[in-house]
Design an enzyme around this catalytic site. Structure first.
Site, short mmCIF file in Angstrom:
data_model
loop_
_atom_site.label_atom_id
_atom_site.label_comp_id
_atom_site.label_asym_id
_atom_site.label_seq_id
_atom_site.Cartn_x
_atom_site.Cartn_y
_atom_site.Cartn_z
N ARG A 15 33.23 -21.39 -4.61
CA ARG A 15 33.64 -20.76 -5.93
C ARG A 15 35.13 -21.38 -6.44
O ARG A 15 35.84 -22.28 -5.79
CB ARG A 15 34.13 -19.29 -5.62
CG ARG A 15 33.04 -18.29 -5.01
CD ARG A 15 33.77 -16.99 -4.57
NE ARG A 15 32.69 -16.06 -4.21
CZ ARG A 15 32.52 -15.90 -2.73
NH1 ARG A 15 33.07 -16.52 -1.91
NH2 ARG A 15 31.38 -15.22 -2.56
N LYS A 48 36.41 -14.43 -0.78
CA LYS A 48 36.91 -13.22 -0.93
C LYS A 48 37.54 -12.19 -0.10
O LYS A 48 36.81 -12.24 1.22
CB LYS A 48 35.47 -12.42 -1.86
CG LYS A 48 35.15 -13.09 -3.23
CD LYS A 48 34.16 -12.17 -3.77
CE LYS A 48 33.53 -12.61 -5.06
NZ LYS A 48 32.59 -12.01 -5.66
N HIS A 108 30.38 -21.49 -11.65
CA HIS A 108 29.56 -20.78 -11.07
C HIS A 108 28.02 -21.31 -11.20
O HIS A 108 27.32 -21.07 -10.17
CB HIS A 108 29.55 -19.19 -11.16
CG HIS A 108 29.70 -18.48 -10.20
ND1 HIS A 108 30.63 -18.42 -9.05
CD2 HIS A 108 28.78 -17.46 -9.72
CE1 HIS A 108 30.28 -17.53 -8.07
NE2 HIS A 108 29.32 -17.07 -8.45
N ARG A 140 27.73 -23.56 -8.33
CA ARG A 140 27.25 -22.87 -7.08
C ARG A 140 25.79 -22.26 -7.10
O ARG A 140 25.31 -22.42 -6.06
CB ARG A 140 28.36 -21.66 -7.11
CG ARG A 140 28.24 -20.72 -5.72
CD ARG A 140 29.65 -19.92 -5.78
NE ARG A 140 29.19 -18.81 -5.02
CZ ARG A 140 29.59 -18.53 -3.62
NH1 ARG A 140 29.97 -19.63 -3.12
NH2 ARG A 140 29.25 -17.45 -2.96
N HIS A 192 28.24 -14.91 1.76
CA HIS A 192 27.98 -13.56 1.33
C HIS A 192 27.74 -12.73 2.49
O HIS A 192 27.28 -12.98 3.27
CB HIS A 192 26.37 -13.71 0.69
CG HIS A 192 26.73 -14.56 -0.84
ND1 HIS A 192 27.35 -14.08 -1.75
CD2 HIS A 192 25.70 -15.45 -1.34
CE1 HIS A 192 27.08 -14.48 -2.88
NE2 HIS A 192 26.21 -15.45 -2.77
N TYR A 207 18.18 -15.96 -5.40
CA TYR A 207 17.81 -17.26 -5.08
C TYR A 207 16.49 -17.34 -4.54
O TYR A 207 15.61 -18.42 -4.73
CB TYR A 207 18.67 -17.93 -4.10
CG TYR A 207 20.15 -18.09 -4.96
CD1 TYR A 207 20.44 -18.54 -5.99
CD2 TYR A 207 21.27 -17.25 -4.14
CE1 TYR A 207 21.64 -18.68 -6.37
CE2 TYR A 207 22.56 -17.38 -4.60
CZ TYR A 207 22.86 -18.05 -5.80
OH TYR A 207 23.95 -18.02 -6.46
#
Length: 306
Positions: free
Chosen positions: A149, A173, A250, A253, A276, A285
């Site tokens: 990110r 995050k 993004h 990514r 994630h 995906y």
């Protein structure tokens, strides 16, 4: 109403301190929940125990009637759910009325991705031997080559780099740490920048930028830590070389994840690399990968041509 407003400040502190939310994330929660509290005030709700599932459902309906995007409605209802879960945890109410309210289903929108050929053309077109150019090439290669990110790229410190061992320590995050492999073109571009570009940019770190700039991997022209907006501008500029205007970091990514799956990467390994927490986040995906598989099937299977 004072009880709910006072609890909101406590919840935002909880997000920042205990959950490691960034200031931007905490501010987004504040805006969403202040809108929710204003709605409760309209309904004459003055305490935590007075909130019912029907009231929250009416709030969700109001958001939809305002013409907000489904993603925005989902985010705000998710914020409401988290807030009420916090109220229960703190003993301010006995139950979470938001649990009984369904979050609207997300639209099945596939993320924008570049083809492998487009990525190659974009990176091959970006040749700039100046220190800032070496930095920019390294950033583009790391964004795509490692699937990071923007905030993770900007937050990289020199002691996060373990290039001889082939990995980066990344803080994503909630300040969650993970290990991300780096190799090939991304590794080469980063090493070139560190050897030939960063020392020149670092000369400005003595001009009051302090220890944070000295630790940072990517520096601006003044020797300070490079900011998010600079990376956004860089990616837009790089995108113009392949006629992909308004290209977003993004997207690189998403492209990384899609190309990894097409190359045979294991889904759980990809989950670890991307950081994630929930495997369901990767479903988009797998959809892209199934599309690729169908195309390969149609191209190769003899009966499909009949």
């Amino acid at each position: 109403m004072f009880e709910l407003e006072n609890a909101l400040d406590e919840y935002l502190s909880h997000l920042r301190i205990e959950r490691g939310a960034s200031p931007r994330t905490a501010e987004a929660y504040r805006r969403d929940l202040e809108r929710y509290l204003a709605f409760l005030d309209e309904q004459g709700v003055g305490s935590c125990d007075a909130v019912t599932p029907e009231i929250i459902a009416a709030f969700e309906k109001r958001l939809a009637e305002e013409g907000l995007a489904t993603t925005t409605v989902r985010r705000r209802i998710s914020a409401v759910r988290g807030y009420h879960k916090f109220l229960v945890r703190e003993g301010l109410t006995a139950s979470n009325p938001a649990e009984a309210v369904d979050i609207p289903k997300a639209a099945d929108v596939l993320p924008d991705v570049l083809s492998i050929e487009e990525v190659g053309r974009m990176l091959d077109a970006y040749i700039d031997e100046r220190p800032s150019g070496l930095r920019d090439r390294a950033i583009l290669e790391v964004l795509y080559g490692c699937g990071l990110r923007v905030s993770e790229v900007c937050g990289l410190d020199l002691d996060n780099l373990h290039l001889d061992d082939g990995f980066l320590r990344v803080f994503g995050k909630g300040s969650k740490e993970r290990i991300v492999p780096i190799a090939g073109a991304a590794d080469a571009a980063l090493r070139t920048y560190l050897a030939e570009g960063r020392p020149t940019l670092a000369r400005g770190t003595s001009q009051g930028n302090g220890a944070d700039a000295q630790a940072a991997v990517f520096l601006n022209q003044r020797g300070g830590r490079l900011g998010r907006q600079s990376v956004f501008n860089l990616v837009r500029k790089a995108g113009r070389a392949i006629s992909r205007y308004d290209l977003h970091p993004h997207t690189l990514r998403h492209s990384f994840a899609t190309h990894m799956l097409k190359g045979g990467a294991d889904l759980r390994v990809l989950q670890e690399i991307l950081g994630h927490a929930d495997m369901s986040t990767l479903q988009v995906y797998t959809h892209l990968d199934r599309t690729h598989l169908h195309e390969e099937y149609a191209h190769a299977h003899p009966r499909d041509k009949m």
